[in-house]
Design a protein around this motif. Structure first.
Motif, PDB file in Angstrom:
ATOM      1  N   ARG A   1      -9.538  -8.931 -13.436  1.00 25.80           N
ATOM      2  CA  ARG A   1      -9.624  -7.484 -13.628  1.00 25.80           C
ATOM      3  C   ARG A   1     -10.287  -7.128 -14.943  1.00 25.80           C
ATOM      4  NH1 ARG A   1      -6.857  -4.853  -9.696  1.00 25.80           N
ATOM      5  NH2 ARG A   1      -6.701  -2.852 -10.708  1.00 25.80           N
TER       6      ARG A   1
ATOM      7  N   LEU B   1     -13.384   3.076   0.844  1.00 32.89           N
ATOM      8  CA  LEU B   1     -13.065   4.500   0.969  1.00 32.89           C
ATOM      9  C   LEU B   1     -14.125   5.207   1.822  1.00 32.89           C
ATOM     10  CD1 LEU B   1     -10.832   6.379  -0.274  1.00 32.89           C
ATOM     11  CD2 LEU B   1     -12.618   7.226  -1.762  1.00 32.89           C
TER      12      LEU B   1
ATOM     13  N   SER C   1      -2.241   5.259   4.652  1.00 29.11           N
ATOM     14  CA  SER C   1      -1.447   4.713   3.556  1.00 29.11           C
ATOM     15  C   SER C   1      -2.131   4.895   2.213  1.00 29.11           C
ATOM     16  CB  SER C   1      -1.192   3.211   3.771  1.00 29.11           C
ATOM     17  OG  SER C   1      -0.604   2.977   5.013  1.00 29.11           O
ATOM     18  N   THR C   2      -3.464   4.792   2.192  1.00 29.56           N
ATOM     19  CA  THR C   2      -4.148   4.844   0.908  1.00 29.56           C
ATOM     20  C   THR C   2      -4.655   6.240   0.573  1.00 29.56           C
ATOM     21  OG1 THR C   2      -6.165   4.164   2.046  1.00 29.56           O
ATOM     22  CG2 THR C   2      -4.912   2.453   0.948  1.00 29.56           C
TER      23      THR C   2
ATOM     24  N   THR D   1      -7.547  -9.574  -4.969  1.00 27.69           N
ATOM     25  CA  THR D   1      -8.627  -9.012  -4.163  1.00 27.69           C
ATOM     26  C   THR D   1      -8.285  -7.598  -3.710  1.00 27.69           C
ATOM     27  OG1 THR D   1      -9.988  -9.267  -2.179  1.00 27.69           O
ATOM     28  CG2 THR D   1      -7.716 -10.027  -2.030  1.00 27.69           C
ATOM     29  N   ALA D   2      -9.310  -6.787  -3.548  1.00 25.41           N
ATOM     30  CA  ALA D   2      -9.129  -5.451  -2.993  1.00 25.41           C
ATOM     31  C   ALA D   2      -9.898  -5.342  -1.684  1.00 25.41           C
ATOM     32  CB  ALA D   2      -9.604  -4.393  -3.977  1.00 25.41           C
TER      33      ALA D   2
ATOM     34  N   ASP E   1      -9.124   2.082  -8.703  1.00 27.94           N
ATOM     35  CA  ASP E   1      -8.357   2.425  -9.904  1.00 27.94           C
ATOM     36  C   ASP E   1      -9.051   1.961 -11.179  1.00 27.94           C
ATOM     37  OD1 ASP E   1      -7.915  -0.218  -9.373  1.00 27.94           O
ATOM     38  OD2 ASP E   1      -5.834  -0.206 -10.048  1.00 27.94           O
TER      39      ASP E   1
ATOM     40  N   THR F   1      -5.719  11.698  -5.658  1.00 29.24           N
ATOM     41  CA  THR F   1      -4.759  11.864  -4.571  1.00 29.24           C
ATOM     42  C   THR F   1      -4.580  10.537  -3.845  1.00 29.24           C
ATOM     43  OG1 THR F   1      -6.550  12.542  -3.127  1.00 29.24           O
ATOM     44  CG2 THR F   1      -5.270  14.296  -4.131  1.00 29.24           C
ATOM     45  N   LEU F   2      -5.099   9.480  -4.439  1.00 37.46           N
ATOM     46  CA  LEU F   2      -5.048   8.182  -3.776  1.00 37.46           C
ATOM     47  C   LEU F   2      -3.756   7.448  -4.091  1.00 37.46           C
ATOM     48  CD1 LEU F   2      -8.654   6.955  -4.467  1.00 37.46           C
ATOM     49  CD2 LEU F   2      -7.659   7.307  -2.219  1.00 37.46           C
ATOM     50  N   ALA F   3      -3.231   6.758  -3.084  1.00 41.75           N
ATOM     51  CA  ALA F   3      -2.090   5.886  -3.311  1.00 41.75           C
ATOM     52  C   ALA F   3      -2.586   4.452  -3.181  1.00 41.75           C
ATOM     53  CB  ALA F   3      -1.008   6.164  -2.283  1.00 41.75           C
ATOM     54  N   GLY F   4      -1.858   3.536  -3.755  1.00 49.53           N
ATOM     55  CA  GLY F   4      -2.200   2.123  -3.591  1.00 49.53           C
ATOM     56  C   GLY F   4      -3.638   1.826  -3.906  1.00 49.53           C
TER      57      GLY F   4
ATOM     58  N   LEU G   1       0.823  -1.207   0.000  1.00 49.10           N
ATOM     59  CA  LEU G   1       0.000   0.000   0.000  1.00 49.10           C
ATOM     60  C   LEU G   1       0.859   1.259   0.000  1.00 49.10           C
ATOM     61  CD1 LEU G   1      -2.865  -0.780   2.574  1.00 49.10           C
ATOM     62  CD2 LEU G   1      -2.998  -0.752   0.087  1.00 49.10           C
TER      63      LEU G   1
ATOM     64  N   LEU H   1      -7.584  -9.380   1.678  1.00 48.82           N
ATOM     65  CA  LEU H   1      -6.207  -9.093   1.264  1.00 48.82           C
ATOM     66  C   LEU H   1      -5.187  -9.538   2.321  1.00 48.82           C
ATOM     67  CD1 LEU H   1      -4.156  -7.824  -0.681  1.00 48.82           C
ATOM     68  CD2 LEU H   1      -4.670  -5.614   0.315  1.00 48.82           C
TER      69      LEU H   1
ATOM     70  N   ALA I   1      -5.251   0.108  -6.062  1.00 48.99           N
ATOM     71  CA  ALA I   1      -5.765  -1.200  -6.445  1.00 48.99           C
ATOM     72  C   ALA I   1      -6.318  -1.944  -5.237  1.00 48.99           C
ATOM     73  CB  ALA I   1      -4.668  -2.008  -7.101  1.00 48.99           C
ATOM     74  N   ALA I   2      -5.815  -1.616  -4.059  1.00 46.28           N
ATOM     75  CA  ALA I   2      -6.200  -2.385  -2.893  1.00 46.28           C
ATOM     76  C   ALA I   2      -7.289  -1.688  -2.084  1.00 46.28           C
ATOM     77  CB  ALA I   2      -4.977  -2.666  -2.035  1.00 46.28           C
ATOM     78  N   LEU I   3      -8.156  -0.954  -2.739  1.00 53.97           N
ATOM     79  CA  LEU I   3      -9.229  -0.276  -2.016  1.00 53.97           C
ATOM     80  C   LEU I   3     -10.442  -0.220  -2.932  1.00 53.97           C
ATOM     81  CD1 LEU I   3      -8.869   0.979   0.815  1.00 53.97           C
ATOM     82  CD2 LEU I   3      -8.755   3.191  -0.291  1.00 53.97           C
TER      83      LEU I   3
END
Lengths: 306, 311
Positions: A280, B113, A170-171, A225-226, B154, B101-104, A47, A231, B106-108
């Motif tokens: 995807r 959010l 982190s996100t 997975t998201a 994403d 402004t999002l990082a990472g 992340l 995850l 793919a995992a959200l």
């Protein structure tokens, strides 16, 4: 042909397997803990885009361990100190991603150089030296097991406590800050936790191959997975499978454990990446409408992994 | 305007803050070194009020937002947000940032959010629970994002992401919604969707809105007041007061013409602040042939006015 057979036998030997299994009893326990810690920390490494930092910290951890070896101190302690110093420096000086990579690029060769120096001066068993870089399997004795397990426990507790705000920071750092999340503090705290997990991993897979435990499983899980629950769970499953599978395969041979672990881990990543590529493509509206979709895929992957 | 706040919004403000405006600036000034971005800013924003912050790039719109968030200190004067110093305004503050402004990412997923907007600041694991899940579903439905609730962010378009962003900000049950150029690079349909969501929130809950935008038209029917920043100076007032040829000419210190074309405001001849990249705003509505040519011919005395039909 004969030489190939010979190599094959060297790589996969299962004579006296039961007796050997007793020997690595401790390693298996530590391996499971390591998979758990590496799989969870790895989620944030992905992340926060920190794989290079992981590599940098593990080199400093190696330097610390080899210094300890030379001066006759506790190798685990040396490795932890090296890790934490590196993690702290990267955390403080490299808060911005742009700066971070140069800080790591500067630290890493310096650490590796120091490590090489200490090992060159060390006159003890050669296997000890090699083990720090590429991992050792039977090396874990009972007191060491206790130390490594309690370190794992510290990492686990820290991760559990800061999990949710750390995901936020982190996100989505911009919004997290406006919601009162201590983004900067969490970033530093996570670097230290990461340092500790790396020091742990160095003990078993060696400094050069820490990435295989702390990055590959989480990256593989993120391909399929998201979901914030699946995850980390999948990441841990993949890390534990790679770790324990690697130990069990390496058991009969005198080859270090790391090639087994890395190959397993890489293969699992390949499977996940393939599943992810297909998934995807039709992760669009239709596939996403069914809630069960993500759970099903994760079950498939878990099944494939174990 | 305060009278637009309904009972719920008024009740939410509580007794102590009923007298306190949501935002109050007194003689506020911000300077970076010797460069004054804005000064002598007197402003009060009440519950349910919609303030649009306009101005060319580099005029201090973003700095104004940062000051409200407590990220940059004022160089003088006072500023309070929700009755407290900026940065300590508490959690009833919604923030909609610019896109991406999002990082990472793919995992959200979209729902994650929004969930972070509810309780992402709390320590602990934050395991899914039914009541939070229901809340997330409600919010996603309200912003029209239910359809892609489980899609990784994403894989969403910019407009879809911003809808989810609005949902995330509303999840905090905000008394103040800070929108930092949320319409950037959105097509007209999504621009309208996002602004309408924000507008309906402040009407139903009395949430004050500060909406930073380089283009007035998407929020023209909604803004109660406008803060127009340019050249270290500013104008505050209703859109009708501020967006006139006379007022903007004074502000820019050069002749600027404000035209009203088919319910839209077109500012002609506003000089760019130095270093502004040319960013043509999407304006399908103003698509009557010759518009640009006419604007050019009406422009007078603009040093380097390449800024056409936009504000």
């Amino acid at each position: 042909m004969t030489s190939a057979d010979g190599i094959g036998q060297q790589v996969f030997t299962f004579d006296d397997y039961g007796a050997l299994l007793d020997l690595v009893h401790n390693s298996l326990i530590v391996g499971a803990a390591l998979g758990l810690v590496g799989g969870l920390a790895g989620v944030f490494v992905i992340l926060r885009d920190l794989p290079f930092a992981v590599h940098g910290i593990s080199e400093l951890s190696f330097a610390g361990a080899s210094a300890a070896l030379l001066f006759g101190m506790n190798v685990v302690a040396g490795s932890v100190i090296g890790s934490l110093v590196a993690a702290g420096v990267i955390g403080v000086l490299g808060a911005k991603a742009r700066h971070r990579n140069s800080v790591i690029g500067i630290l890493m060769p310096f650490g590796l150089g120091l490590g090489v120096l200490f090992l060159a001066l060390y006159k003890g068993r050669a296997a000890n030296k090699f083990g720090l870089l590429t991992g050792q399997i039977v090396a874990v004795d009972a007191p060491q097991t206790a130390v490594l397990l309690s370190m794992s426990a510290v990492v686990l507790v820290a991760l559990v406590v800061m999990w949710r705000p750390l995901v936020f920071a982190s996100t989505d750092p911009e919004v997290a800050r406006t919601r009162g999340v201590p983004v900067r503090g969490l970033s530093l705290a996570f670097m230290l936790v990461l340092g500790l997990s790396i020091a742990l991993s160095v003990q078993v897979v060696g400094a050069l191959l820490v990435l295989t435990l702390v990055v590959t499983p989480a990256a593989a899980a993120a391909r399929v997975t998201a979901s914030p629950v699946l995850l980390p769970v999948l990441s841990v499953v993949l890390a534990v499978v790679s770790m324990e599978g690697g130990i069990l395969l390496a058991l009969g041979s005198d080859i270090p454990i790391s090639p087994y672990v890395t190959t397993l881990s890489f293969t699992l990543y390949g499977i996940c990446a393939a599943i992810g590529a297909v998934r995807r493509r039709n992760w669009g509206r239709t596939a996403a409408r069914t809630d069960a979709g993500s759970a099903d895929t994760a079950r498939e992957v878990t099944a494939a992994a174990s | 305007m305060p009278e637009q706040a309904d009972e719920r919004g008024t009740a939410a403000r509580g007794a102590s803050s009923a007298v306190e405006p949501v935002i109050r600036a007194e003689k506020a000034a911000l300077a970076y070194g010797a460069r004054t971005v804005w000064q002598d800013l007197e402003l009060e924003v009440g519950a349910g009020e919609f303030l649009a912050v306009l101005g060319p790039n580099g005029s201090g719109k973003t700095s104004f937002m940062k000051a409200l968030l407590g990220r940059v200190p004022l160089s003088s004067g006072r500023l309070s947000v929700l009755g407290r110093p900026p940065g300590r305004a508490g959690r009833r503050l919604g923030y909609i940032p610019q896109q991406s402004t999002l990082a990472g990412q793919a995992a959200l997923r979209a729902r994650d959010l929004v969930r972070l907007g509810i309780d992402g600041h709390r320590f602990g694991l934050g395991l899914p629970n039914r009541s939070a899940g229901r809340r997330v579903d409600e919010i996603l439905a309200a912003v029209g994002a239910a359809e892609y609730a489980d899609v990784p962010l994403d894989l969403l378009s910019g407009g879809e992401q911003q809808r989810v962003r609005v949902g995330q900000a509303l999840a905090a049950d905000p008394r103040l919604l800070l929108c930092d150029e949320p319409l950037l690079s959105l097509d007209l349909r999504h621009q309208r969707a996002v602004t309408e969501l924000v507008d309906s929130r402040r009407r139903s809950h009395g949430t004050a809105v500060v909406f930073v935008t380089h283009e007035i038209n998407p929020v023209l029917g909604m803004a109660d007041r406008v803060l127009y920043l340019a050249r270290g100076r500013h104008r505050v007032g209703t859109p009708d007061e501020v967006l006139t040829s006379q007022s903007l000419s004074e502000l820019y210190g050069t002749q600027v013409d404000v035209l009203r074309v088919r319910g839209r405001v077109v500012v002609v001849g506003a000089p760019d602040e130095p270093s502004e990249p040319h960013r043509p705003a999407p304006q399908p509505h103003a698509a009557h042939p010759g518009a640009r040519g006419e604007q050019r011919s009406t422009r007078r005395g603009t040093p380097r006015g390449k800024q056409g039909a936009r504000t």
